[in-house]
Design a protein around this motif. Structure first.
Motif, PDB file in Angstrom:
ATOM      1  N   GLU A  29     -55.673  -2.740  -9.162  1.00 45.94           N
ATOM      2  CA  GLU A  29     -55.420  -4.115  -9.624  1.00 45.94           C
ATOM      3  C   GLU A  29     -54.790  -4.953  -8.513  1.00 45.94           C
ATOM      4  OE1 GLU A  29     -55.698  -7.414 -11.631  1.00 45.94           O
ATOM      5  OE2 GLU A  29     -56.641  -5.533 -12.227  1.00 45.94           O
ATOM      6  N   LYS A  30     -53.852  -4.386  -7.767  1.00 50.44           N
ATOM      7  CA  LYS A  30     -53.231  -5.114  -6.649  1.00 50.44           C
ATOM      8  C   LYS A  30     -54.287  -5.470  -5.605  1.00 50.44           C
ATOM      9  CE  LYS A  30     -48.700  -2.993  -7.084  1.00 50.44           C
ATOM     10  NZ  LYS A  30     -47.790  -1.982  -6.542  1.00 50.44           N
ATOM     11  N   PHE A  31     -55.192  -4.551  -5.335  1.00 51.20           N
ATOM     12  CA  PHE A  31     -56.252  -4.815  -4.369  1.00 51.20           C
ATOM     13  C   PHE A  31     -57.187  -5.908  -4.872  1.00 51.20           C
ATOM     14  CE2 PHE A  31     -60.591  -4.027  -2.813  1.00 51.20           C
ATOM     15  CZ  PHE A  31     -60.388  -4.341  -1.476  1.00 51.20           C
TER      16      PHE A  31
ATOM     17  N   TRP B 172     -55.562  -9.145  -4.359  1.00 50.50           N
ATOM     18  CA  TRP B 172     -55.603  -9.487  -2.937  1.00 50.50           C
ATOM     19  C   TRP B 172     -56.991 -10.011  -2.565  1.00 50.50           C
ATOM     20  CZ3 TRP B 172     -58.698  -7.392   0.938  1.00 50.50           C
ATOM     21  CH2 TRP B 172     -58.405  -7.798   2.232  1.00 50.50           C
ATOM     22  N   GLU B 173     -58.048  -9.346  -3.056  1.00 50.76           N
ATOM     23  CA  GLU B 173     -59.415  -9.798  -2.784  1.00 50.76           C
ATOM     24  C   GLU B 173     -59.627 -11.220  -3.295  1.00 50.76           C
ATOM     25  OE1 GLU B 173     -62.906  -6.503  -2.726  1.00 50.76           O
ATOM     26  OE2 GLU B 173     -61.960  -6.777  -4.672  1.00 50.76           O
ATOM     27  N   GLN B 174     -59.181 -11.488  -4.512  1.00 46.01           N
ATOM     28  CA  GLN B 174     -59.356 -12.824  -5.089  1.00 46.01           C
ATOM     29  C   GLN B 174     -58.585 -13.868  -4.301  1.00 46.01           C
ATOM     30  OE1 GLN B 174     -58.207 -12.316  -9.180  1.00 46.01           O
ATOM     31  NE2 GLN B 174     -60.188 -11.449  -9.772  1.00 46.01           N
ATOM     32  N   THR B 175     -57.371 -13.535  -3.919  1.00 43.35           N
ATOM     33  CA  THR B 175     -56.552 -14.463  -3.136  1.00 43.35           C
ATOM     34  C   THR B 175     -57.191 -14.727  -1.782  1.00 43.35           C
ATOM     35  OG1 THR B 175     -54.558 -13.645  -4.216  1.00 43.35           O
ATOM     36  CG2 THR B 175     -54.251 -14.841  -2.160  1.00 43.35           C
TER      37      THR B 175
ATOM     38  N   ALA C  36     -60.381 -14.359  -0.975  1.00 41.90           N
ATOM     39  CA  ALA C  36     -61.638 -15.085  -1.168  1.00 41.90           C
ATOM     40  C   ALA C  36     -61.386 -16.547  -1.501  1.00 41.90           C
ATOM     41  CB  ALA C  36     -62.463 -14.432  -2.267  1.00 41.90           C
ATOM     42  N   SER C  37     -60.387 -16.828  -2.348  1.00 42.11           N
ATOM     43  CA  SER C  37     -60.131 -18.207  -2.744  1.00 42.11           C
ATOM     44  C   SER C  37     -59.512 -19.020  -1.615  1.00 42.11           C
ATOM     45  CB  SER C  37     -59.242 -18.263  -3.988  1.00 42.11           C
ATOM     46  OG  SER C  37     -57.972 -17.751  -3.710  1.00 42.11           O
ATOM     47  N   SER C  38     -58.797 -18.355  -0.715  1.00 42.34           N
ATOM     48  CA  SER C  38     -58.209 -19.088   0.417  1.00 42.34           C
ATOM     49  C   SER C  38     -59.245 -19.329   1.503  1.00 42.34           C
ATOM     50  CB  SER C  38     -57.008 -18.332   0.984  1.00 42.34           C
ATOM     51  OG  SER C  38     -57.440 -17.174   1.674  1.00 42.34           O
ATOM     52  N   GLY C  39     -60.357 -18.581   1.433  1.00 42.56           N
ATOM     53  CA  GLY C  39     -61.427 -18.768   2.409  1.00 42.56           C
ATOM     54  C   GLY C  39     -61.114 -18.181   3.766  1.00 42.56           C
TER      55      GLY C  39
END
Length: 153
Positions: free
Chosen positions: A127-129, A132-135, A137-140
């Motif tokens: 879940e932490k990973f 991190w992936e979403q963060t 990806a969203s930050s680009g």
């Protein structure tokens, strides 16, 4: 045989103990780790049946986690979890274990049971990973990588 007794037999087996020893070597060698990931994904591609979509999804997350770790992009993974993941993948790709893979139908039972045991045991790290992936990806932006200078000459 219940799932818990199968997992207990696997974890106590010489095959899994060897996988644990090998896991430390893989953790320190990115090239070997990438090859292990490739082998695990290739083996999972030939699986079919109930719950395989869930299995592949979870394996996909775990392999992305390992790739990010090996490339230096994601290092928030406890060493114990890293070794556990690698040991289970080594066991998974090995054709010779408690139930050899060449046995029809039952040959992969131990491998898949051990993988589901892994997925449930590292839920928080997965879940932490994912977060991190979403963060990331969203930050680009890609996560910062450590840069090592190699002196030439």
């Amino acid at each position: 045989m219940t799932n818990k007794s199968l997992i207990g037999r696997i974890l106590a087996s010489i095959f899994f103990k060897r996988a644990n020893v090998g896991a430390v070597r893989y953790a320190r060698n990115s090239r070997s780790l990438f090859e292990l990931i490739r082998e695990a994904l290739a083996k999972s591609g030939g699986l079919s049946g109930n719950n395989i979509a869930t299995f592949r999804d979870q394996l996909g997350v775990v392999t992305r986690l390992l790739k990010a770790y090996a490339s230096g992009e994601y290092r928030q993974l406890p060493w114990k979890t890293l070794i556990r993941i690698i040991a289970v993948l080594i066991y998974f790709v090995s054709p010779i274990d408690i139930l050899p893979d060449f046995l029809p139908i039952v040959g992969l039972t131990d491998d898949i049971a051990l993988m589901f045991w892994l997925f449930s045991g590292i839920k928080d790290d997965i879940e932490k990973f994912r977060q991190w992936e979403q963060t990331t990806a969203s930050s680009g932006a890609a996560a910062p990588r450590s840069v090592e200078t190699i002196k030439i000459g």
